[in-house]
Design a protein around this motif. Structure first.
Motif: not given
Length: 303
Positions: A291-292, A287-289, A284-285, A25
Motif C-alpha cells: 500500500a505504501a 499489505a502495508r508495504h 499485514e506487513y 483480511r
C-alpha cells in the motif's frame, strides 16, 4: 493485495495459515507449485505461465519451497521480481540464507556474535582445522541441511576426524562449530518480520540429544527475549537481506549467538507455543508495504 505463495504442498500448516490469514483480511491469494511455473526471458521482457495460463498482476510473493528445489524455485522467485512483484525475501537473499557457510561469513563481517566456525576442503588439513576450532565437543553441520538433519555432535578428536573423513568421502559440504555447553540444549527462535521480532519461543532438546529442532522431538515454550536478543535477530535478518526470517539464537556466557537464519521458517511450532497470529503479522506487513509503495514501473512483460 494479490499474493502468490510458492509452495509445493497446499496442505502444509504454514502454507494453509498464510492463505487463511490473507483471505480473512480480504486479499486474493494463490498457491503456486514453483516446479509448474515456466518462464519466457527475452530482450522484449519477462513473462511466466502456470499450467497453461499467464501469471500476472501479483503484488507480493512469498517463497515457501524446500531446499531440494532451491535452484529452480529461486529462478521462479527472481522472475516474479523482474516482473515487478514485491518479494520480502528476494531471490538473492533466499539463496544466501540456504548457504550456512556464507551466512556465517556475512554475519561475522557485521560483528554479530556467532559460535566459532571452521571450514576446509583438503584432508591433509583436518588436524590443523580441528586445532583452529579448539577442543571438543564439536558440532558438525551439513552446509545445506535443515530441521536438524545432518547435524552431529562429536565428543572426542578421533570422532571429529572420523566424521570429517566420512563426509569428505561422500563429497558433502559441511562446517564445524564450537559446542556451547551452557545453553544446555536450548535455543531461541525469533520470528522477524520487517524490523521487529513479532514472536519468540524457546526450544529444548529432548533427553539424550542436543538438537532442539521440533522435528527432532524438541519441545517449545513462549519466551521473553531481551532487547539485545531482539536487536541481534533483526540485525541478522537484515544482513542476509530478509524481510521475513526465523533467526535461531543461543544464550551463551558471552551474549546471544546467532546459530542460523532461516528464509522459510515454519509457523506451526511458534504459533502453538506463543498463541500469536504470526501468519497474520506477515500478511499485514506485506499489505502495508504494498500500500505504501508507489506503483512500480514494471519490467516489460510479454504474454
Amino acid at each position: 493485495m494479490k499474493l502468490a505463495i510458492l509452495s509445493r504442498n497446499t496442505k502444509l500448516y504454514s502454507t494453509r495459515r498464510l492463505v487463511e490469514a490473507a483471505r480473512v483480511r480480504g486479499h486474493t491469494v494463490r498457491v503456486l507449485d514453483p516446479l509448474r511455473c515456466y518462464m519466457r526471458i527475452s530482450s522484449e521482457g519477462f513473462s511466466m505461465r502456470y499450467k497453461g495460463k499467464p501469471v500476472t498482476g501479483y503484488d507480493a510473493v512469498i517463497p515457501r519451497f524446500a531446499a531440494s528445489v532451491t535452484r529452480y524455485g529461486n529462478a521462479v522467485l527472481r522472475q516474479f521480481e523482474l516482473m515487478g512483484t514485491f518479494a520480502p525475501n528476494p531471490s538473492a537473499a533466499f539463496a544466501r540464507a540456504r548457504d550456512k557457510l556464507l551466512c556465517q561469513q556475512l554475519l561475522a563481517a557485521e560483528g554479530l556474535g556467532l559460535p566459532v566456525t571452521v571450514f576446509g576442503d583438503n584432508p591433509d588439513d583436518t588436524d590443523d582445522l580441528l586445532a583452529m576450532l579448539g577442543p571438543p565437543p564439536h558440532v558438525i553441520k551439513l552446509n545445506e541441511g535443515s530441521q536438524g538433519a545432518g547435524v552431529m555432535l562429536t565428543e572426542k578428536p578421533s570422532a571429529s576426524r572420523g566424521v570429517v573423513e566420512a563426509l569428505r568421502g561422500l563429497y558433502a559440504s559441511f562446517v564445524m562449530q564450537e559446542f556451547i555447553a551452557e545453553a544446555q540444549g536450548a535455543d531461541l527462535r525469533c520470528f522477524v518480520v520487517g524490523d521487529q521480532v513479532i514472536g519468540a519461543m524457546q526450544r529444548q532438546a529432548p533427553p539424550g540429544d542436543f538438537r532442539s529442532n521440533l522435528h527432532r522431538g524438541g519441545t517449545a515454550s513462549p519466551v521473553e527475549t531481551t532487547p539485545e536478543e531482539r536487536a541481534a535477530a533483526v540485525h541478522a535478518a537484515q544482513v542476509i537481506g530478509l524481510g521475513i526470517a526465523g533467526v535461531d539464537l543461543i544464550r551463551s556466557a558471552r551474549g546471544p549467538l546467532v546459530l542460523e537464519v532461516n528464509a522459510s521458517p515454519g509457523l506451526e511450532g511458534i504459533e502453538e507455543a506463543t498463541e500469536d497470529d504470526i501468519a497474520g503479522g506477515i500478511i499485514e506487513y506485506l499489505a502495508r508495504h504494498v500500500a505504501a509503495k508507489p506503483t512500480p514501473r514494471r519490467t516489460k512483460q510479454t504474454v
